[in-house]
Scaffold this motif. Structure first.
Motif, PDB file in Angstrom:
ATOM      1  N   ALA A 167       0.825  -1.208   0.000  1.00  0.00           N
ATOM      2  CA  ALA A 167       0.000   0.000   0.000  1.00  0.00           C
ATOM      3  C   ALA A 167       0.865   1.266   0.000  1.00  0.00           C
ATOM      4  CB  ALA A 167      -0.924  -0.007   1.218  1.00  0.00           C
ATOM      5  N   ARG A 168       1.968   1.237   0.751  1.00  0.00           N
ATOM      6  CA  ARG A 168       2.849   2.406   0.803  1.00  0.00           C
ATOM      7  C   ARG A 168       3.433   2.707  -0.571  1.00  0.00           C
ATOM      8  NH1 ARG A 168       7.958   3.506   0.692  1.00  0.00           N
ATOM      9  NH2 ARG A 168       8.598   1.313   0.646  1.00  0.00           N
ATOM     10  N   VAL A 169       3.930   1.666  -1.255  1.00  0.00           N
ATOM     11  CA  VAL A 169       4.544   1.873  -2.568  1.00  0.00           C
ATOM     12  C   VAL A 169       3.499   2.328  -3.582  1.00  0.00           C
ATOM     13  CG1 VAL A 169       5.814   0.760  -4.443  1.00  0.00           C
ATOM     14  CG2 VAL A 169       6.378   0.219  -2.071  1.00  0.00           C
ATOM     15  N   VAL A 170       2.307   1.751  -3.527  1.00  0.00           N
ATOM     16  CA  VAL A 170       1.243   2.164  -4.450  1.00  0.00           C
ATOM     17  C   VAL A 170       0.904   3.639  -4.251  1.00  0.00           C
ATOM     18  CG1 VAL A 170      -1.211   1.882  -5.007  1.00  0.00           C
ATOM     19  CG2 VAL A 170       0.232  -0.121  -4.740  1.00  0.00           C
ATOM     20  N   ALA A 171       0.814   4.073  -2.988  1.00  0.00           N
ATOM     21  CA  ALA A 171       0.490   5.470  -2.706  1.00  0.00           C
ATOM     22  C   ALA A 171       1.583   6.404  -3.242  1.00  0.00           C
ATOM     23  CB  ALA A 171       0.305   5.667  -1.207  1.00  0.00           C
ATOM     24  N   GLU A 172       2.840   6.043  -3.055  1.00  0.00           N
ATOM     25  CA  GLU A 172       3.939   6.863  -3.565  1.00  0.00           C
ATOM     26  C   GLU A 172       3.919   6.911  -5.086  1.00  0.00           C
ATOM     27  OE1 GLU A 172       7.594   5.428  -2.015  1.00  0.00           O
ATOM     28  OE2 GLU A 172       7.185   6.068   0.051  1.00  0.00           O
ATOM     29  N   PHE A 173       3.641   5.765  -5.693  1.00  0.00           N
ATOM     30  CA  PHE A 173       3.575   5.674  -7.147  1.00  0.00           C
ATOM     31  C   PHE A 173       2.451   6.565  -7.687  1.00  0.00           C
ATOM     32  CE2 PHE A 173       1.227   3.258 -10.519  1.00  0.00           C
ATOM     33  CZ  PHE A 173       2.074   3.566 -11.585  1.00  0.00           C
ATOM     34  N   ALA A 174       1.269   6.478  -7.083  1.00  0.00           N
ATOM     35  CA  ALA A 174       0.129   7.268  -7.549  1.00  0.00           C
ATOM     36  C   ALA A 174       0.394   8.761  -7.391  1.00  0.00           C
ATOM     37  CB  ALA A 174      -1.130   6.870  -6.794  1.00  0.00           C
ATOM     38  N   THR A 175       0.990   9.136  -6.273  1.00  0.00           N
ATOM     39  CA  THR A 175       1.291  10.548  -6.037  1.00  0.00           C
ATOM     40  C   THR A 175       2.257  11.072  -7.092  1.00  0.00           C
ATOM     41  OG1 THR A 175       0.936  10.309  -3.662  1.00  0.00           O
ATOM     42  CG2 THR A 175       2.249  12.196  -4.398  1.00  0.00           C
ATOM     43  N   ALA A 176       3.274  10.274  -7.413  1.00  0.00           N
ATOM     44  CA  ALA A 176       4.247  10.688  -8.425  1.00  0.00           C
ATOM     45  C   ALA A 176       3.583  10.837  -9.794  1.00  0.00           C
ATOM     46  CB  ALA A 176       5.388   9.679  -8.499  1.00  0.00           C
ATOM     47  N   CYS A 177       2.676   9.914 -10.124  1.00  0.00           N
ATOM     48  CA  CYS A 177       1.971  10.000 -11.409  1.00  0.00           C
ATOM     49  C   CYS A 177       1.091  11.248 -11.464  1.00  0.00           C
ATOM     50  CB  CYS A 177       1.115   8.759 -11.628  1.00  0.00           C
ATOM     51  SG  CYS A 177       2.042   7.264 -12.026  1.00  0.00           S
ATOM     52  N   MET A 178       0.395  11.508 -10.369  1.00  0.00           N
ATOM     53  CA  MET A 178      -0.564  12.627 -10.365  1.00  0.00           C
ATOM     54  C   MET A 178       0.135  13.983 -10.368  1.00  0.00           C
ATOM     55  SD  MET A 178      -3.459  11.090  -7.776  1.00  0.00           S
ATOM     56  CE  MET A 178      -4.247   9.508  -8.158  1.00  0.00           C
ATOM     57  N   THR A 179       1.311  14.054  -9.779  1.00  0.00           N
ATOM     58  CA  THR A 179       2.045  15.323  -9.804  1.00  0.00           C
ATOM     59  C   THR A 179       2.761  15.526 -11.131  1.00  0.00           C
ATOM     60  OG1 THR A 179       3.974  14.256  -8.793  1.00  0.00           O
ATOM     61  CG2 THR A 179       2.395  15.321  -7.310  1.00  0.00           C
ATOM     62  N   GLY A 180       2.896  14.447 -11.911  1.00  0.00           N
ATOM     63  CA  GLY A 180       3.514  14.568 -13.226  1.00  0.00           C
ATOM     64  C   GLY A 180       5.010  14.761 -13.190  1.00  0.00           C
ATOM     65  N   ASP A 181       5.638  14.379 -12.089  1.00  0.00           N
ATOM     66  CA  ASP A 181       7.071  14.598 -11.909  1.00  0.00           C
ATOM     67  C   ASP A 181       7.846  13.350 -12.325  1.00  0.00           C
ATOM     68  OD1 ASP A 181       9.644  15.154 -11.142  1.00  0.00           O
ATOM     69  OD2 ASP A 181       9.112  15.877  -9.144  1.00  0.00           O
ATOM     70  N   LEU A 182       8.488  13.415 -13.470  1.00  0.00           N
ATOM     71  CA  LEU A 182       9.233  12.270 -13.983  1.00  0.00           C
ATOM     72  C   LEU A 182      10.348  11.857 -13.036  1.00  0.00           C
ATOM     73  CD1 LEU A 182       9.791  10.300 -16.366  1.00  0.00           C
ATOM     74  CD2 LEU A 182      11.326  12.059 -17.301  1.00  0.00           C
ATOM     75  N   GLN A 183      11.056  12.824 -12.464  1.00  0.00           N
ATOM     76  CA  GLN A 183      12.195  12.505 -11.605  1.00  0.00           C
ATOM     77  C   GLN A 183      11.756  11.895 -10.271  1.00  0.00           C
ATOM     78  OE1 GLN A 183      15.148  12.532 -12.958  1.00  0.00           O
ATOM     79  NE2 GLN A 183      14.070  13.297 -14.765  1.00  0.00           N
ATOM     80  N   THR A 184      10.522  12.154  -9.857  1.00  0.00           N
ATOM     81  CA  THR A 184       9.991  11.515  -8.652  1.00  0.00           C
ATOM     82  C   THR A 184       9.506  10.107  -8.963  1.00  0.00           C
ATOM     83  OG1 THR A 184       9.307  13.647  -7.745  1.00  0.00           O
ATOM     84  CG2 THR A 184       8.277  11.691  -6.803  1.00  0.00           C
ATOM     85  N   LEU A 185       8.983   9.926 -10.162  1.00  0.00           N
ATOM     86  CA  LEU A 185       8.432   8.635 -10.552  1.00  0.00           C
ATOM     87  C   LEU A 185       9.516   7.604 -10.858  1.00  0.00           C
ATOM     88  CD1 LEU A 185       6.046   6.818 -11.310  1.00  0.00           C
ATOM     89  CD2 LEU A 185       6.018   7.920 -13.564  1.00  0.00           C
ATOM     90  N   LEU A 186      10.562   8.008 -11.524  1.00  0.00           N
ATOM     91  CA  LEU A 186      11.578   7.055 -11.990  1.00  0.00           C
ATOM     92  C   LEU A 186      12.181   6.197 -10.876  1.00  0.00           C
ATOM     93  CD1 LEU A 186      13.483   9.046 -14.768  1.00  0.00           C
ATOM     94  CD2 LEU A 186      12.203   6.900 -15.035  1.00  0.00           C
TER      95      LEU A 186
END
Length: 290
Positions: A167-186
């Motif tokens: 759940a923690r990783v999914v939440a971090e992943f979703a937040t990175a996708c929604m903010t549109g930040d490539l460097q946070t998502l990678l």
């Protein structure tokens, strides 16, 4: 009559499709109804008889499903299930044996391997009982289940994280996708991550898997940019936290992920509306009533 939920539990794990599982249950009931009173009285355990029958029905359906999926538009994913159904009898029990990660790997097994593994390892049937379903000797069934088990272990490569870590990783992943930040998502993506989307020719989706962190990240952020008038929520998908996308109150996509060592190794997105009917049936029923 055998409990419908039990038969749905068996059939969904064997077929990966709730719609096909319903068909298998109906065929099993039809075969029971075709017995005369004398034949039924000679059956010591109707539940065991019906489970054996649905195992045979699913084995036949798996053979024909392979041919159908060769004609499927794009990638085929197992049908995702919500946490609950409106009718308890229609619910599939959601546990680790229906995680999307395992259901995807089950698709790579032969029909006989899948039936042997699911019925023995998940439902605790003896190899002698499974042998009567797959038409092999008990020793052959033992080997089929062992091969399936090894294949599953090799494909998954590492133990799945516990639910809180997932759940923690999914939440971090979703937040990175929604903010549109490539460097946070990678950094959240494994270098060899694979994204698969299933539109079935009825919804826009990538026809082929997308490989690699850079490609997957850009693909996902591109989807987010196009997701206008969309509401995203965290909800259980096949018993594990996933991401659900709605527009106008209707679910049009679900997302599940595979995780290893804190990073995503797989992203599975289902957009085929035929595979999302269980998610929308409550709202559809309300619309019909009004």
């Amino acid at each position: 009559m055998t409990d419908r939920q039990l038969l749905l539990n068996v059939a969904y794990r064997l077929l990966g499709s709730y719609h096909d599982a319903e068909d298998a249950v109906q065929e099993t009931y039809a075969r029971w109804a075709a017995l005369d009173d004398g034949q039924r009285q000679g059956i010591d355990s109707p539940d065991a008889w019906n489970v054996r029958v649905i195992g045979r029905v699913c084995l036949d359906m798996l053979g024909s499903a392979r041919a159908r999926r060769e004609q499927y538009v794009g990638e085929w994913l197992p049908e995702p299930l919500p946490d609950a159904a409106s009718d308890p009898a229609e619910r599939v029990t959601l546990d680790e044996s229906v995680s999307m990660a395992l259901m995807v790997v089950l698709e790579s097994l032969t029909p006989a391997e899948r039936v042997s593994f699911v019925l023995h390892d998940v439902f605790g049937m003896s190899f002698d009982e499974v042998a009567t379903i797959v038409g092999r000797s008990p020793d052959a069934v033992r080997q089929l289940a062992s091969t399936a088990r090894r294949h599953i272990r090799d494909r998954r490569q590492a133990a799945e994280p516990d639910r809180s870590e997932h759940a923690r990783v999914v939440a971090e992943f979703a937040t990175a996708c929604m903010t549109g930040d490539l460097q946070t998502l990678l950094p959240l993506l494994d270098p060899s991550v694979v994204a698969v989307s299933d539109g079935g020719g009825k919804a826009r989706a990538a026809l082929n898997p997308i490989f690699g962190a850079q490609n997957v990240a850009r693909f996902l952020l591109g989807l987010m940019n196009k997701a206008v008038d969309t509401e995203f929520s965290f909800e259980p998908v096949n018993g594990e936290l996933g991401i659900v996308a709605r527009s106008g109150g209707l679910v049009y996509a679900t997302g599940s992920v595979g995780i290893r060592d804190g990073r995503l190794t797989n992203v599975w997105m289902t957009l085929n509306p035929d595979k999302l009917t269980k998610w929308n049936e409550a709202l559809t029923a309300q619309t019909i009533e009004s």
